[in-house]
Design a protein around this motif. Structure first.
Motif, PDB file in Angstrom:
ATOM      1  N   THR A 187       0.827  -1.212   0.000  1.00 10.35           N
ATOM      2  CA  THR A 187       0.000   0.000   0.000  1.00 10.35           C
ATOM      3  C   THR A 187       0.860   1.260   0.000  1.00 10.35           C
ATOM      4  OG1 THR A 187      -0.155   0.164   2.422  1.00 10.35           O
ATOM      5  CG2 THR A 187      -1.785  -1.220   1.302  1.00 10.35           C
ATOM      6  N   VAL A 188       2.160   1.115   0.262  1.00 11.76           N
ATOM      7  CA  VAL A 188       3.059   2.271   0.243  1.00 11.76           C
ATOM      8  C   VAL A 188       3.302   2.708  -1.200  1.00 11.76           C
ATOM      9  CG1 VAL A 188       5.332   3.149   0.881  1.00 11.76           C
ATOM     10  CG2 VAL A 188       4.170   1.500   2.370  1.00 11.76           C
ATOM     11  N   ASN A 189       3.690   1.744  -2.036  1.00  9.07           N
ATOM     12  CA  ASN A 189       3.930   2.028  -3.457  1.00  9.07           C
ATOM     13  C   ASN A 189       2.689   1.815  -4.313  1.00  9.07           C
ATOM     14  OD1 ASN A 189       6.613   2.538  -2.841  1.00  9.07           O
ATOM     15  ND2 ASN A 189       7.249   0.425  -3.250  1.00  9.07           N
ATOM     16  N   GLN A 190       1.595   1.413  -3.670  1.00 10.48           N
ATOM     17  CA  GLN A 190       0.323   1.152  -4.355  1.00 10.48           C
ATOM     18  C   GLN A 190       0.503   0.139  -5.489  1.00 10.48           C
ATOM     19  OE1 GLN A 190      -0.882   5.266  -5.339  1.00 10.48           O
ATOM     20  NE2 GLN A 190      -2.382   5.106  -3.681  1.00 10.48           N
ATOM     21  N   SER A 191       1.085  -0.995  -5.119  1.00 12.99           N
ATOM     22  CA  SER A 191       1.353  -2.015  -6.125  1.00 12.99           C
ATOM     23  C   SER A 191       0.937  -3.399  -5.646  1.00 12.99           C
ATOM     24  CB  SER A 191       2.845  -2.028  -6.489  1.00 12.99           C
ATOM     25  OG  SER A 191       3.624  -2.372  -5.358  1.00 12.99           O
ATOM     26  N   LEU A 192       0.622  -4.246  -6.625  1.00 18.33           N
ATOM     27  CA  LEU A 192       0.336  -5.656  -6.395  1.00 18.33           C
ATOM     28  C   LEU A 192       1.250  -6.467  -7.298  1.00 18.33           C
ATOM     29  CD1 LEU A 192      -3.580  -5.985  -6.380  1.00 18.33           C
ATOM     30  CD2 LEU A 192      -2.034  -6.201  -4.428  1.00 18.33           C
ATOM     31  N   VAL A 193       1.842  -7.516  -6.741  1.00 22.39           N
ATOM     32  CA  VAL A 193       2.680  -8.412  -7.539  1.00 22.39           C
ATOM     33  C   VAL A 193       2.151  -9.824  -7.360  1.00 22.39           C
ATOM     34  CG1 VAL A 193       4.989  -9.332  -7.923  1.00 22.39           C
ATOM     35  CG2 VAL A 193       4.701  -6.934  -7.250  1.00 22.39           C
ATOM     36  N   LYS A 194       1.902 -10.497  -8.495  1.00 24.72           N
ATOM     37  CA  LYS A 194       1.390 -11.862  -8.461  1.00 24.72           C
ATOM     38  C   LYS A 194       2.400 -12.804  -9.101  1.00 24.72           C
ATOM     39  CE  LYS A 194      -2.510 -14.763  -9.917  1.00 24.72           C
ATOM     40  NZ  LYS A 194      -3.844 -14.773 -10.578  1.00 24.72           N
TER      41      LYS A 194
END
Length: 299
Positions: A187-194
């Motif tokens: 939520t800091v960099n507003q990213s999701l990695v799958k």
């Protein structure tokens, strides 16, 4: 009559006793006036307590004055059983412990309230009787309230656990999970990695966690007592195995936790449950569902 050295000593001792008694009788009224004027006691009010003051980190419910509550599930289990006893240790803002012993007796809830170690309290042990202890979850807090109390106790809240996210200036987290931490919710960099499970990964760089989900996750972490130090293990004898790495930023503080799926200790289970809750919530959201399905053979 001959006076021996021993008889002389005895006479001197008798004279001293008489003088002491005379002085004591003369000084007692003045001493009593001093006590009445100052409101002080000549005796230690602490006395002795029937409640053990040895804190059990595994069994006692421990409330750390706004910094979380440990072993809250023990209190829930006690209420569900409706029998036996349970101890609560509440720390004051100065760091002094107050000991509360709860027990079911004769169809009622009896409690000993021990403030003998509270420097600013009454330093005594009192016993009260109430009809029940009620657990109520409200929007942003969990209440444990005493009802039907007799004497000067009165009905009121025994314990309150607050998880109102709006009262915090900052709440962000980074959760890495899966095999070799290849999945990430940030939520800091507003990213999701799958992790695509084939050596590659798919990513979203404009991820935004809904406020309702933030509140729900914050509640879960508070009930997991995330602010206290955890006994966690990263070792695992499985191959491959899943592991977790969680960093929480709350206001100006930061907490970091790392553990594996093999950690079956009390803290390991608690943190795995919290992490799986976060993962389930995010993976059910619209942003995550936009990512392609994993194509590898290992989930």
């Amino acid at each position: 009559m001959n006076v021996t050295p021993d008889s002389k000593l005895l006479c001197k001792l008798r004279i001293m006793v008489v003088l002491f008694r005379s002085l004591a009788r003369a000084a007692l009224p003045a001493l009593l006036l001093l006590v009445l004027a100052t409101g002080c006691s000549l005796f230690d009010r602490g006395g002795s307590s029937a409640i053990s003051h040895k804190i059990d980190e595994e069994k006692d419910v421990i409330s750390s004055n706004g910094n979380g509550v440990s072993n809250l599930d023990k209190l829930d289990s006690f209420m569900e059983r409706g029998s036996g006893s349970q101890r609560i240790v509440q720390y004051t803002i100065e760091g002094d412990p107050i000991f509360i012993e709860l027990r079911y007796k004769g169809g009622r809830l009896e409690l000993d309230y021990d403030t003998t170690e509270d420097a600013f309290g009454s330093r005594e042990v009192k016993t009260y009787s109430c009809s029940e202890l009620v657990r109520t979850e409200e929007k942003h807090q969990l209440r444990y309230s005493l009802k039907g109390c007799e004497g000067d106790m009165g009905d009121g809240d025994l314990l309150i656990v607050s998880f109102d996210l709006s009262s915090q200036d900052k709440f962000e987290f980074v959760l890495k999970y899966g095999f070799n931490h290849r999945n990430e919710i940030n939520t800091v960099n507003q990213s999701l990695v799958k992790d695509m499970l084939n050596g590659t990964a798919s990513e979203i760089s404009d991820f935004s966690l809904p406020q309702a989900d933030r509140q729900s996750i914050y509640r879960k972490l508070v009930l997991a007592n995330y602010l206290v130090e955890k006994q966690l293990s990263t070792s695992c004898n499985l191959k491959p195995y899943e592991s977790y790495d969680l960093t929480v930023m709350i206001n100006s503080a930061e907490r970091h936790y790392a553990w594996s799926e093999c950690d079956t200790g009390r803290d390991g289970k608690t943190m795995t449950e919290a992490a799986d809750y976060i993962i389930g919530l995010v993976e059910a959201g619209d942003s995550y569902l936009q990512l392609p399905a994993a194509t590898g053979g290992v989930k």
